[in-house]
Write a protein that holds these residues in place. Structure first.
Motif, PDB file in Angstrom:
ATOM      1  N   THR A 125       0.812  -1.222   0.000  1.00 52.68           N
ATOM      2  CA  THR A 125       0.000   0.000   0.000  1.00 52.68           C
ATOM      3  C   THR A 125       0.845   1.271   0.000  1.00 52.68           C
ATOM      4  O   THR A 125       0.573   2.173  -0.785  1.00 52.68           O
ATOM      5  N   PRO A 126       1.877   1.388   0.861  1.00 50.37           N
ATOM      6  CA  PRO A 126       2.616   2.651   0.858  1.00 50.37           C
ATOM      7  C   PRO A 126       3.261   2.968  -0.483  1.00 50.37           C
ATOM      8  O   PRO A 126       3.197   4.111  -0.954  1.00 50.37           O
ATOM      9  N   LEU A 127       3.826   1.939  -1.139  1.00 47.48           N
ATOM     10  CA  LEU A 127       4.491   2.202  -2.418  1.00 47.48           C
ATOM     11  C   LEU A 127       3.491   2.555  -3.511  1.00 47.48           C
ATOM     12  O   LEU A 127       3.707   3.489  -4.281  1.00 47.48           O
ATOM     13  N   VAL A 128       2.376   1.817  -3.554  1.00 46.11           N
ATOM     14  CA  VAL A 128       1.383   2.108  -4.581  1.00 46.11           C
ATOM     15  C   VAL A 128       0.788   3.503  -4.363  1.00 46.11           C
ATOM     16  O   VAL A 128       0.635   4.281  -5.308  1.00 46.11           O
ATOM     17  N   ASN A 129       0.502   3.826  -3.093  1.00 47.22           N
ATOM     18  CA  ASN A 129      -0.021   5.169  -2.805  1.00 47.22           C
ATOM     19  C   ASN A 129       0.994   6.243  -3.158  1.00 47.22           C
ATOM     20  O   ASN A 129       0.641   7.305  -3.669  1.00 47.22           O
ATOM     21  N   GLY A 130       2.261   5.951  -2.855  1.00 44.72           N
ATOM     22  CA  GLY A 130       3.323   6.907  -3.185  1.00 44.72           C
ATOM     23  C   GLY A 130       3.399   7.138  -4.679  1.00 44.72           C
ATOM     24  O   GLY A 130       3.520   8.276  -5.139  1.00 44.72           O
ATOM     25  N   LEU A 131       3.296   6.039  -5.428  1.00 42.85           N
ATOM     26  CA  LEU A 131       3.343   6.160  -6.883  1.00 42.85           C
ATOM     27  C   LEU A 131       2.179   6.995  -7.385  1.00 42.85           C
ATOM     28  O   LEU A 131       2.342   7.895  -8.211  1.00 42.85           O
ATOM     29  N   LYS A 132       0.982   6.718  -6.855  1.00 40.29           N
ATOM     30  CA  LYS A 132      -0.204   7.489  -7.251  1.00 40.29           C
ATOM     31  C   LYS A 132       0.015   8.963  -6.953  1.00 40.29           C
ATOM     32  O   LYS A 132      -0.211   9.832  -7.791  1.00 40.29           O
ATOM     33  N   ALA A 133       0.475   9.240  -5.717  1.00 40.19           N
ATOM     34  CA  ALA A 133       0.695  10.634  -5.321  1.00 40.19           C
ATOM     35  C   ALA A 133       1.694  11.294  -6.265  1.00 40.19           C
ATOM     36  O   ALA A 133       1.475  12.415  -6.737  1.00 40.19           O
ATOM     37  N   SER A 134       2.775  10.580  -6.570  1.00 39.86           N
ATOM     38  CA  SER A 134       3.807  11.145  -7.437  1.00 39.86           C
ATOM     39  C   SER A 134       3.263  11.460  -8.821  1.00 39.86           C
ATOM     40  O   SER A 134       3.555  12.508  -9.387  1.00 39.86           O
ATOM     41  N   LEU A 135       2.465  10.534  -9.367  1.00 38.36           N
ATOM     42  CA  LEU A 135       1.943  10.756 -10.709  1.00 38.36           C
ATOM     43  C   LEU A 135       0.964  11.925 -10.739  1.00 38.36           C
ATOM     44  O   LEU A 135       0.980  12.735 -11.663  1.00 38.36           O
ATOM     45  N   ILE A 136       0.124  12.015  -9.700  1.00 40.41           N
ATOM     46  CA  ILE A 136      -0.823  13.136  -9.635  1.00 40.41           C
ATOM     47  C   ILE A 136      -0.054  14.457  -9.562  1.00 40.41           C
ATOM     48  O   ILE A 136      -0.283  15.383 -10.339  1.00 40.41           O
ATOM     49  N   VAL A 137       0.905  14.503  -8.610  1.00 37.30           N
ATOM     50  CA  VAL A 137       1.661  15.745  -8.418  1.00 37.30           C
ATOM     51  C   VAL A 137       2.417  16.113  -9.691  1.00 37.30           C
ATOM     52  O   VAL A 137       2.375  17.258 -10.159  1.00 37.30           O
ATOM     53  N   ALA A 138       3.093  15.120 -10.298  1.00 37.84           N
ATOM     54  CA  ALA A 138       3.902  15.413 -11.481  1.00 37.84           C
ATOM     55  C   ALA A 138       3.036  15.880 -12.644  1.00 37.84           C
ATOM     56  O   ALA A 138       3.420  16.783 -13.389  1.00 37.84           O
ATOM     57  N   SER A 139       1.835  15.294 -12.796  1.00 39.51           N
ATOM     58  CA  SER A 139       0.982  15.711 -13.912  1.00 39.51           C
ATOM     59  C   SER A 139       0.502  17.142 -13.736  1.00 39.51           C
ATOM     60  O   SER A 139       0.605  17.960 -14.661  1.00 39.51           O
ATOM     61  N   ILE A 140      -0.021  17.451 -12.547  1.00 36.48           N
ATOM     62  CA  ILE A 140      -0.518  18.813 -12.334  1.00 36.48           C
ATOM     63  C   ILE A 140       0.630  19.810 -12.443  1.00 36.48           C
ATOM     64  O   ILE A 140       0.506  20.869 -13.059  1.00 36.48           O
ATOM     65  N   THR A 141       1.779  19.443 -11.831  1.00 38.42           N
ATOM     66  CA  THR A 141       2.943  20.322 -11.888  1.00 38.42           C
ATOM     67  C   THR A 141       3.340  20.621 -13.326  1.00 38.42           C
ATOM     68  O   THR A 141       3.612  21.767 -13.686  1.00 38.42           O
ATOM     69  N   THR A 142       3.336  19.574 -14.167  1.00 34.29           N
ATOM     70  CA  THR A 142       3.760  19.762 -15.560  1.00 34.29           C
ATOM     71  C   THR A 142       2.828  20.734 -16.277  1.00 34.29           C
ATOM     72  O   THR A 142       3.297  21.635 -16.974  1.00 34.29           O
ATOM     73  N   VAL A 143       1.527  20.567 -16.074  1.00 40.45           N
ATOM     74  CA  VAL A 143       0.579  21.473 -16.731  1.00 40.45           C
ATOM     75  C   VAL A 143       0.819  22.916 -16.277  1.00 40.45           C
ATOM     76  O   VAL A 143       0.932  23.837 -17.100  1.00 40.45           O
ATOM     77  N   LEU A 144       0.938  23.110 -14.964  1.00 39.59           N
ATOM     78  CA  LEU A 144       1.171  24.465 -14.447  1.00 39.59           C
ATOM     79  C   LEU A 144       2.506  25.020 -14.948  1.00 39.59           C
ATOM     80  O   LEU A 144       2.612  26.195 -15.294  1.00 39.59           O
ATOM     81  N   ALA A 145       3.530  24.146 -14.979  1.00 40.52           N
ATOM     82  CA  ALA A 145       4.855  24.603 -15.410  1.00 40.52           C
ATOM     83  C   ALA A 145       4.839  25.019 -16.873  1.00 40.52           C
ATOM     84  O   ALA A 145       5.493  25.989 -17.258  1.00 40.52           O
ATOM     85  N   ILE A 146       4.058  24.299 -17.690  1.00 36.90           N
ATOM     86  CA  ILE A 146       3.970  24.666 -19.113  1.00 36.90           C
ATOM     87  C   ILE A 146       3.338  26.049 -19.249  1.00 36.90           C
ATOM     88  O   ILE A 146       3.859  26.922 -19.937  1.00 36.90           O
ATOM     89  N   ILE A 147       2.208  26.249 -18.541  1.00 37.79           N
ATOM     90  CA  ILE A 147       1.503  27.535 -18.652  1.00 37.79           C
ATOM     91  C   ILE A 147       2.394  28.670 -18.167  1.00 37.79           C
ATOM     92  O   ILE A 147       2.642  29.664 -18.860  1.00 37.79           O
ATOM     93  N   LEU A 148       2.913  28.495 -16.962  1.00 40.23           N
ATOM     94  CA  LEU A 148       3.703  29.558 -16.339  1.00 40.23           C
ATOM     95  C   LEU A 148       5.016  29.779 -17.090  1.00 40.23           C
ATOM     96  O   LEU A 148       5.414  30.920 -17.352  1.00 40.23           O
ATOM     97  N   GLY A 149       5.682  28.704 -17.448  1.00 43.23           N
ATOM     98  CA  GLY A 149       6.995  28.804 -18.086  1.00 43.23           C
ATOM     99  C   GLY A 149       6.908  29.378 -19.491  1.00 43.23           C
ATOM    100  O   GLY A 149       7.680  30.275 -19.847  1.00 43.23           O
ATOM    101  N   THR A 150       5.950  28.884 -20.284  1.00 44.37           N
ATOM    102  CA  THR A 150       5.806  29.390 -21.647  1.00 44.37           C
ATOM    103  C   THR A 150       5.348  30.838 -21.619  1.00 44.37           C
ATOM    104  O   THR A 150       5.886  31.687 -22.339  1.00 44.37           O
ATOM    105  N   GLY A 151       4.367  31.121 -20.761  1.00 43.13           N
ATOM    106  CA  GLY A 151       3.869  32.493 -20.642  1.00 43.13           C
ATOM    107  C   GLY A 151       4.978  33.446 -20.242  1.00 43.13           C
ATOM    108  O   GLY A 151       5.159  34.499 -20.858  1.00 43.13           O
TER     109      GLY A 151
END
Lengths: 257, 295
Positions: A55-81
């Motif tokens: 459970t801890p590893l699977v939850n960690g992976l889920k958390a990482s993927l969620i964080v990385a996806s949202i971060t990437t979208v925000l980074a694209i908007i902010l960085g390109t802008g």
């Protein structure tokens, strides 16, 4: 020079062994049927199976993927802008703004971690996914910005002017002319942001809550206790993923050229 | 923060206008983000460093220099000294180990260079946490390194390297080596072959050519590499935690501890600000000499 070359060549080969031996060892022993992981017993896929039940590893992976996806979208908007606006307009504050945006790229991670922690605490924001995403975006978007700025340096100003002359609004010109031109840089910057976010430990360590532990934080906790074959298995998957991502970004770079 | 390396150049201005009201409006989100998450946190950290804590570890807003006075305590000075020592040693080792590799790849035939570079980039991109973890089982007393040394009769009995200073050093060098090699590679790649040939033709041997022609030309890369290795390794705490088993404390560990178990945030903030000052000084010193740019 031939002698120097031969010496340096041999040395480089040794350094490559130094680089790869631990990684190879890690991968090989993820298939080893022994908990202690020092002597080769026999081949097994047991740790990979156990991984999915941890459970801890699977939850960690889920958390990482969620964080990385949202971060990437925000980074694209902010960085390109940011890159575009700093390129498009001429004003005195452009330089300090750009320096400040690059700061999180170079400031030691511990400092960034604790300063964000005291900031969130003093405005009474409780730690969790939003704080982790904010922290990640802050150090990831400069990478998108850097990639886009490099590409903007080669931009022909006539391109935008032509679009405007032909009746496009500034937004249409940006969206239909500039963004497609910047796409390769945006993609490679985004890949970098995603990889960095997925990998980040130190800053996350300070701004996470118990419920928002990303994978590196979970792994760090496990590794502190010593060897765990499940971590080997997970590392192997991650290394595979990293190599694929790297090859993909190389491919994008080549396609750009 | 893997891989870089900064350019603060504003693109050459040509016929671009200052932002009007719409322009500033578009810039607002960026400015707000930087103000909230870069400027404000640093300012608050600075303010915290002059505060006090009560018995329960809560922050009391009362100005005092006490936290900074505490840093001058020999215990903490020693830790700062140790961090600088380890970081310095790591930097020197990375430079000695990495320079020949960077040079070799940069001077390799153009057809082989992409492959060699790729070989270098893969460890660079694999998480430092996983790479450090990989060493744990290798360095245990019953691990591969000890067994190999024993087989070669270099050591009489199994050697526990893990949780010793040597392990921390191996971990740090392993983590930061790619950050030294890449910038040196960038500047070595730019050297014209004719320069090296000229030096050789004029009678300088390969070693003299290396010392008097190549080394000076790669100086910007060396400074950039030193910056990218020295500064982050001062504050690293995860590698020391894993490889040193909590026995080789550095600034990073102490800071982390103040925000964790010790629950003395103001003191942690003061340590952080001191470290930040150290960072700014070394950055300033090395940045102007280095070729610090995007890879």
């Amino acid at each position: 020079m031939a002698l120097v070359n031969a010496l340096f060549g041999t040395w480089s080969a040794l350094v490559m062994v130094f680089f790869y031996a631990p990684i190879v060892f890690l991968v090989v022993f993820s298939f080893n049927d022994s908990k202690l992981n020092v002597v080769w017993e026999k081949f097994t896929l047991r740790w990979y199976a156990e991984l999915w039940n941890s459970t801890p590893l699977v939850n960690g992976l889920k958390a990482s993927l969620i964080v990385a996806s949202i971060t990437t979208v925000l980074a694209i908007i902010l960085g390109t802008g940011a890159a575009w606006l700093l390129h498009r307009y001429r004003f005195r504050a452009a330089r300090p703004i750009s320096t400040m945006a690059y700061l999180p790229m170079v400031v030691p991670e511990v400092i960034m971690g604790i300063s964000l922690l005291v900031f969130f605490k003093s405005i009474d924001v409780s730690l969790g996914f939003p704080t982790v995403v904010i922290a990640h975006t802050t150090f990831c978007f400069p990478f998108v910005m850097a990639a886009v700025q490099a590409r903007l340096a080669g931009l022909d100003p006539a391109l935008e002017e032509a679009a405007l002359d032909l009746g496009a609004t500034p937004f249409e010109a940006f969206w239909h002319v500039i963004v497609p031109y910047l796409m390769p840089a945006i993609v490679s910057g985004a890949l970098m942001a995603f990889a960095l976010s997925l990998d980040e430990l130190i800053v996350t360590f300070f701004v996470k809550s118990a419920g928002s532990q990303t994978l590196p934080v979970v792994i760090f906790g496990m590794a502190k206790k010593g060897i765990n074959p499940m971590v080997n298995a997970l590392s192997t998957l991650f290394i595979l993923f990293t190599v694929l991502l790297l090859l993909l970004s190389e491919w994008v770079k080549k396609a750009r050229a | 923060m893997a891989g870089t390396i900064v350019a603060t150049d504003t693109p050459a201005a040509g016929g671009r206008k200052p932002p009007g009201r719409a322009g500033w409006l578009l810039l607002a989100p960026l400015l707000a983000w930087l103000a909230c998450f870069v400027v404000a946190p640093t300012a608050i950290l600075f303010a915290y460093s002059f505060c006090q804590r009560d018995e329960l570890g809560f922050v009391v807003w009362e100005f005092s220099w006490e936290n900074y006075a505490r840093i001058a305590d020999p215990v903490y000075l020693k830790i700062f000294g140790r961090s600088l020592w380890y970081a310095g040693l790591t930097t020197v080792l990375c430079l000695l180990i990495g320079y020949p590799v960077a040079y070799y790849i940069a001077r390799a035939p153009a057809s082989r260079r992409p492959t060699l570079l790729m070989l270098l980039m893969i460890p660079f991109w694999i998480s430092f946490l996983l790479r450090t973890y990989a060493w744990i089982s290798l360095l245990k007393a019953d691990g591969l390194v000890s067994a190999t040394l024993e087989m070669l009769h270099l050591i009489p009995e199994p050697l526990e390297i893990l949780y010793k200073p040597a392990a921390v050093l191996i971990g740090l060098v392993y983590t930061y080596l790619p950050f030294m090699i890449l910038p040196i590679y960038t500047s070595a790649e730019k050297i014209e072959n004719s320069l090296i040939e000229a030096s050789m033709n004029l009678g300088a041997g390969p070693w003299r050519t290396l010392a008097h022609v190549i080394l000076p030309l790669t100086k910007p890369g060396i400074f950039a590499g030193v910056l990218l290795v020295f500064v982050p390794s001062i504050g690293m705490f995860a590698v020391n935690d894993l490889m040193g088993g909590g026995k080789v404390d550095m600034i990073g560990n102490v800071i982390q501890n103040q925000f964790g178990q010790a629950r003395d945030w103001p003191f942690g903030a003061a340590l952080g600000i001191t470290f930040l000052a150290l960072f700014v000084i070394s950055f300033w010193f090395l940045h102007d000499r280095g070729e610090v740019k995007r890879t």
